[in-house]
Design a protein around this motif. Structure first.
Motif, PDB file in Angstrom:
ATOM      1  N   LYS A  62      -2.170   3.433  -9.960  1.00 33.73           N
ATOM      2  CA  LYS A  62      -2.540   2.510  -8.895  1.00 33.73           C
ATOM      3  C   LYS A  62      -2.862   3.197  -7.568  1.00 33.73           C
ATOM      4  N   TYR A  63      -2.677   4.487  -7.487  1.00 34.54           N
ATOM      5  CA  TYR A  63      -2.771   5.164  -6.199  1.00 34.54           C
ATOM      6  C   TYR A  63      -4.154   5.741  -5.937  1.00 34.54           C
ATOM      7  N   ARG A  81      -1.528   3.152  -2.036  1.00 33.40           N
ATOM      8  CA  ARG A  81      -2.190   2.209  -2.928  1.00 33.40           C
ATOM      9  C   ARG A  81      -2.980   1.176  -2.111  1.00 33.40           C
ATOM     10  N   HIS A  88       4.206   3.257  -1.484  1.00 33.99           N
ATOM     11  CA  HIS A  88       5.163   3.227  -2.579  1.00 33.99           C
ATOM     12  C   HIS A  88       5.901   4.562  -2.636  1.00 33.99           C
ATOM     13  N   GLN A  99      -5.162  -3.005  -3.935  1.00 31.78           N
ATOM     14  CA  GLN A  99      -4.246  -3.778  -4.754  1.00 31.78           C
ATOM     15  C   GLN A  99      -4.960  -4.789  -5.643  1.00 31.78           C
ATOM     16  N   ARG A 120      -1.413  10.685  -4.448  1.00 33.72           N
ATOM     17  CA  ARG A 120       0.043  10.781  -4.616  1.00 33.72           C
ATOM     18  C   ARG A 120       0.492  12.171  -4.186  1.00 33.72           C
ATOM     19  N   THR A 144       0.812  -1.214   0.000  1.00 38.14           N
ATOM     20  CA  THR A 144       0.000   0.000   0.000  1.00 38.14           C
ATOM     21  C   THR A 144       0.850   1.271   0.000  1.00 38.14           C
ATOM     22  N   GLU A 204       3.131   7.348  -2.990  1.00 37.52           N
ATOM     23  CA  GLU A 204       1.818   6.906  -3.442  1.00 37.52           C
ATOM     24  C   GLU A 204       1.182   5.980  -2.410  1.00 37.52           C
TER      25      GLU A 204
END
Length: 356
Positions: A171-172, A149, A71, A152, A175, A69, A147
């Protein structure tokens, strides 16, 4: 730009950049532009600076942290710079008895520097990129982006015994990014110092209104006789360094909302241009066939607003940061861009054993 594996990316870019700045008693500027009918009176000061340069940049970014989650990405850019033109003028004078088009002055003092930019006037694009230069330098950009996330299951999948991420998707949920831009300087081989004092005469509005930076400099040099007693010397000029903070939020379906705040970092010397602050925000929609974004720009220093538009259709991209400025004079210069975005290996890999 190219990806190297799942965690690394490199890029090579080049561009020509130009800017100019005005500061001091804005009543004089407004009178020259025609927005102030009555001419200013008394002691007035005005500073003008302009520069143009080409940079060749190499960028590298890496996915530093991937905990599902959470990044984190970091990156940097190194720029080799060719300084093409540089001019700086500081002036002050007493004004009295002016009209809507002419303004007498007395006790004027003017000082400034300029590189030999006459050879670059009306230069072709290719010559601006590869021709002779008045100076050389280096610059640096650094940045990081975090980020979050949480979902998933929407972008992770198993294939060929590996857990993979869909590379074509953002994917976020949100950000946050931070960048420090344009660290470095340009070392000019030769800048010429100009000065004049105790000058008297008349400023004609028509000589300065709607003129380019080169025309304004030439007019000032001619009006005040600045070439007399000029002295040449090498000098280093700092780049217009600034900070940038970005927030991008997934709003649902294909929609995102973003906010960017960019602010200049004050320079420790007058040899250099400061970049004005700007706040930008707006929606963006992304899909398999393209992208559409609208942005509102607010410039606090000059209290002006602009509307931007960005479009991506297939491999074609284009847009502007001042849509209204293309069709009318709103006090801001419009910038238009267009290009091609050709992806390489930006697709999901094939399932080699056909069992996911």
């Amino acid at each position: 730009m190219a990806r190297l594996g799942r965690k690394h990316a490199v890029g090579i870019t080049t561009r020509y950049r130009a800017a100019y700045g005005l500061s001091g008693n804005y009543d004089l500027v407004r009178w020259i532009n025609g927005t102030l009918k009555m001419p200013p009176t008394g002691q007035q000061s005005l500073s003008f600076a302009a520069e143009g340069y080409t940079d060749y940049a190499f960028s590298y970014a890496v996915s530093l942290l991937d905990l599902g989650t959470h990044h984190l990405k970091v990156g940097g850019t190194v720029k080799l710079i060719r300084g093409l033109q540089r001019a700086n003028l500081n002036s002050q004078a007493n004004f009295a008895g002016g009209t809507t088009t002419n303004l007498p002055y007395s006790g004027a003092t003017v000082r400034g520097t300029a590189s030999d930019i006459s050879s670059f006037q009306n230069a072709s694009f290719g010559r601006s990129l590869m021709g002779p230069s008045a100076g050389r330098g280096t610059g640096f950009d650094v940045g990081a982006a975090y980020e979050f996330r949480p979902k998933q299951r929407f972008y992770r999948y198993h294939m060929d015994g590996k857990l993979r991420a869909a590379e074509e998707m953002n994917k976020y949920l949100f950000r946050i990014g931070f960048s420090l831009l344009d660290l470095g300087q340009i070392n000019y081989n030769e800048l010429t110092d100009y000065s004049a004092s105790r000058q008297s005469g008349t400023v004609r509005q028509a000589d300065y209104k709607d003129k380019s930076s080169e025309q304004i400099r030439s007019q000032l040099v001619g009006q005040f006789g600045l070439a007399t007693g000029a002295d040449a010397r090498p000098v280093s000029v700092l780049l217009p360094r600034s900070t940038s903070v970005q927030l991008d939020v997934f709003l649902g379906r294909s929609w995102f909302g973003n906010v960017v705040y960019q602010s200049d970092v004050p320079l420790p010397t007058t040899q250099g241009l400061n970049r004005g602050s700007v706040v930008a925000f707006g929606p963006r929609s992304e899909g398999p066939g393209g992208e559409l974004a609208g942005t509102v720009y607010y410039y606090p220093t000059i209290q002006k607003v602009a509307i931007g538009l960005h479009v991506k259709a297939g491999i074609f991209i284009g847009g502007t940061d001042n849509l209204l400025g293309i069709f009318a004079n709103n006090g801001l210069a419009p910038h238009i861009y267009a290009g091609l975005a050709i992806p390489f290996n930006a697709r999901r890999p094939k399932d080699r054993d056909k069992d996911q």
